[in-house]
Design an enzyme around this catalytic site. Sequence first.
Site, mmCIF file in Angstrom:
data_model
loop_
_atom_site.group_PDB
_atom_site.id
_atom_site.type_symbol
_atom_site.label_atom_id
_atom_site.label_comp_id
_atom_site.label_asym_id
_atom_site.label_seq_id
_atom_site.Cartn_x
_atom_site.Cartn_y
_atom_site.Cartn_z
ATOM 1 C CG LEU A 65 -1.985 -1.179 1.183
ATOM 2 C CD1 LEU A 65 -2.881 -1.121 2.418
ATOM 3 C CD2 LEU A 65 -2.833 -1.172 -0.085
ATOM 4 C CG HIS A 234 5.481 -13.596 -4.541
ATOM 5 N ND1 HIS A 234 6.647 -14.268 -4.261
ATOM 6 C CD2 HIS A 234 5.652 -12.338 -4.062
ATOM 7 C CE1 HIS A 234 7.476 -13.452 -3.644
ATOM 8 N NE2 HIS A 234 6.886 -12.277 -3.507
ATOM 9 C CG ASP A 306 3.501 -9.214 -5.214
ATOM 10 O OD1 ASP A 306 3.644 -8.254 -4.438
ATOM 11 O OD2 ASP A 306 4.459 -9.744 -5.817
ATOM 12 C CG PHE A 324 11.371 -6.637 -9.866
ATOM 13 C CD1 PHE A 324 11.412 -7.467 -10.971
ATOM 14 C CD2 PHE A 324 12.567 -6.333 -9.207
ATOM 15 C CE1 PHE A 324 12.633 -7.983 -11.424
ATOM 16 C CE2 PHE A 324 13.784 -6.844 -9.659
ATOM 17 C CZ PHE A 324 13.820 -7.670 -10.768
ATOM 18 N N GLY A 325 7.029 -5.231 -10.237
ATOM 19 C CA GLY A 325 5.709 -5.176 -9.614
ATOM 20 C C GLY A 325 4.630 -4.581 -10.486
HETATM 21 ZN ZN LIG Z 1 7.770 -10.528 -2.786
#
Ligand SMILES: [Zn+2]
Length: 424
Positions: A65, A234, A306, A324-325
């Site tokens: 968040l 994950h 995730d 990343f993400g």
């Molecule tokens: Zn992670």
Amino acid sequence: MLLVKNGRVIDPATETDAPRDVLLDGDKIAEVALPGRIAEDHSTEIFDATGLIVAPGFIDLHAHLREPGQESSETIETGTRSAARGGFTAVCSMPNTKPVNDNASVTRFILDRAKTAAGVRVWPIGAASVGSKGEAIAEIAAMKEAGIVAVSDDGKPIATAKLIRQVMEYCRSLDLPVIEHSEDVSLAAGAVMREGVTSSRLGLRGMPAAAESVCVARDVQLTELTGARLHVAHLSAKASLEQVRWAKQRGLPVTCEATPHHFTLIDEDVQYDSRFKMNPPLAAREDREALITGLADGSVDAIATDHAPHEPALKDVEFDKAPFGILGFETALALALEQLVHSGRLSLMRMVELFTTGPARILGIERKIAPHEPADLTIFSTTHEWTYNVNQSPSKSRNSPFDARTFKGAPIATIVAGRILYKM
Ligand SMILES: [Zn+2]
């Protein structure tokens, strides 16, 4: 009073799949009965759920968040609004904020912010080590007192076997799960995607599947040593899933989650587009297949998003340089329906379990549609056709590979503590 009428209740905890009316009184469920059997008066608010599924409130075990510290990418307020749109009634927030949630005052700050945002429940996860630096163990007991539900150094693994052993011994006595971002950093160093034919073709540095699975193997061994609850975050590789299966067969308290992007996309989908860059990276076709099998047979315990927002200025750069993400809340249910249910691989009951009872069990709580239980419900359609437009997201970020994808099935309403937080 809020009466949810004429819905099809699917509740794995009570093994219900039948038409039911559900009466909510304040923050608790008051009554569950056959349609038309619950008396209503002029003061009862009605939600007509005809043609819709009524499920226990979805729980997301894994979300970022970004508050405190990275509010240009997300805040607790924007993140939870996005979560509500995705049908989530509770989200676990990872501790890799700035500062890291490694002490009780940060934990309390997050819970205070969640209260003023007054939406989806936020359950903070505390760091395993101070600053998630992998050196000294964090103040886990004090954070538990303040309200954390698990510990993790997510973003990276708990650095050494010695440290995770210590964290596990601590968490075992506190009855907290240890959530691990399983990665051998020496094998993963410098990698931006999964190692394989595609990474060679694209000329991008890849990490092998073993970067994940050797860490899972290490942690499973230490679970056997300490008796602590290990939850693998994950999970993306077939070899990791085999480690988890082996642990479960031995009766070890090991669980794992899979993300919608890992059971939908593969490394071949990566085309120098940073919206396809996440960690663990998109895996091989056979890994995706193994994940779906694991989701069906019970080897995978939960679906977790995730959700990892990054503001456009950070993410809209060269693939190599991008963080990343990706976003996760608003497409999770639709992807699960598409990949798992409409494809005929999982029953609707099993999919609901992966969003509700499954994650609840990992946290050591129950979620069910029964009197006296929290009035948290996720109401969704399996048929509603829609196109995801990331520019309409309440999230502050736009990093989704699923923008403009058309889906069949969507969250229709999210009810937390008896209040309708989101309605399509
Ligand atoms: Zn992670």
